[in-house]
Design a protein around this motif. Structure first.
Motif, PDB file in Angstrom:
ATOM      1  N   ASP A  41      -6.917 -12.074  99.890  1.00  0.00           N
ATOM      2  CA  ASP A  41      -7.864 -12.440 100.951  1.00  0.00           C
ATOM      3  C   ASP A  41      -7.617 -13.851 101.465  1.00  0.00           C
ATOM      4  O   ASP A  41      -7.692 -14.103 102.669  1.00  0.00           O
ATOM      5  CB  ASP A  41      -9.309 -12.288 100.477  1.00  0.00           C
ATOM      6  CG  ASP A  41      -9.719 -10.841 100.312  1.00  0.00           C
ATOM      7  OD1 ASP A  41      -9.162  -9.974 101.029  1.00  0.00           O
ATOM      8  OD2 ASP A  41     -10.585 -10.566  99.465  1.00  0.00           O
ATOM      9  N   LEU A  44      -4.551 -13.711 103.681  1.00  0.00           N
ATOM     10  CA  LEU A  44      -4.857 -13.058 104.953  1.00  0.00           C
ATOM     11  C   LEU A  44      -5.652 -13.978 105.878  1.00  0.00           C
ATOM     12  O   LEU A  44      -5.464 -13.951 107.095  1.00  0.00           O
ATOM     13  CB  LEU A  44      -5.612 -11.755 104.721  1.00  0.00           C
ATOM     14  CG  LEU A  44      -4.826 -10.659 103.991  1.00  0.00           C
ATOM     15  CD1 LEU A  44      -5.712  -9.454 103.740  1.00  0.00           C
ATOM     16  CD2 LEU A  44      -3.577 -10.279 104.742  1.00  0.00           C
ATOM     17  N   LEU A  50      -0.879 -11.191 109.148  1.00  0.00           N
ATOM     18  CA  LEU A  50      -0.482 -10.368 108.006  1.00  0.00           C
ATOM     19  C   LEU A  50      -1.500  -9.267 107.745  1.00  0.00           C
ATOM     20  O   LEU A  50      -2.664  -9.373 108.119  1.00  0.00           O
ATOM     21  CB  LEU A  50      -0.373 -11.218 106.739  1.00  0.00           C
ATOM     22  CG  LEU A  50       0.793 -12.169 106.636  1.00  0.00           C
ATOM     23  CD1 LEU A  50       0.736 -12.917 105.301  1.00  0.00           C
ATOM     24  CD2 LEU A  50       2.109 -11.446 106.782  1.00  0.00           C
ATOM     25  N   THR A  51      -1.040  -8.242 107.063  1.00  0.00           N
ATOM     26  CA  THR A  51      -1.909  -7.160 106.590  1.00  0.00           C
ATOM     27  C   THR A  51      -1.789  -7.082 105.078  1.00  0.00           C
ATOM     28  O   THR A  51      -0.842  -7.630 104.487  1.00  0.00           O
ATOM     29  CB  THR A  51      -1.479  -5.808 107.188  1.00  0.00           C
ATOM     30  OG1 THR A  51      -0.142  -5.510 106.719  1.00  0.00           O
ATOM     31  CG2 THR A  51      -1.513  -5.833 108.714  1.00  0.00           C
ATOM     32  N   ARG A  52      -2.727  -6.410 104.471  1.00  0.00           N
ATOM     33  CA  ARG A  52      -2.642  -6.181 103.020  1.00  0.00           C
ATOM     34  C   ARG A  52      -1.342  -5.468 102.666  1.00  0.00           C
ATOM     35  O   ARG A  52      -0.717  -5.762 101.644  1.00  0.00           O
ATOM     36  CB  ARG A  52      -3.822  -5.351 102.534  1.00  0.00           C
ATOM     37  CG  ARG A  52      -5.092  -6.120 102.453  1.00  0.00           C
ATOM     38  CD  ARG A  52      -6.234  -5.311 101.832  1.00  0.00           C
ATOM     39  NE  ARG A  52      -7.429  -6.113 101.952  1.00  0.00           N
ATOM     40  CZ  ARG A  52      -7.734  -7.132 101.157  1.00  0.00           C
ATOM     41  NH1 ARG A  52      -6.944  -7.450 100.173  1.00  0.00           N
ATOM     42  NH2 ARG A  52      -8.829  -7.835 101.355  1.00  0.00           N
TER      43      ARG A  52
END
Length: 74
Positions: A41, A44, A50-52
């Protein structure tokens, strides 16, 4: 997950270093942040593009490198 869907190497981007697809964020930057103790988290929030999945792919990329190379420790 196939990390190749998210991590790319392009000689024209970041001197050919592995980056998250569609960004100039190097996989090594993501990994450095994780190694420093930042949460996904936190990363991000710092890198909104960015994505997980991209973070997970960076870890998968590193795991593949670890299988392919010998790192000597003292």
């Amino acid at each position: 997950m196939d990390w190749r869907e998210h991590i790319v190497v392009d000689p024209q981007v970041c001197h050919g270093q592995a980056c998250v697809r569609g960004t100039r964020i190097m996989a090594s930057v993501v990994l450095d942040n994780l190694a420093a103790g930042l949460s996904v988290d936190d990363i991000l929030r710092s890198y909104p593009s960015l994505t997980r999945e991209a973070v997970q792919a960076s870890v998968g990329y590193a795991a593949e490198l670890a299988r392919e190379r010998l790192v000597l420790t003292s």
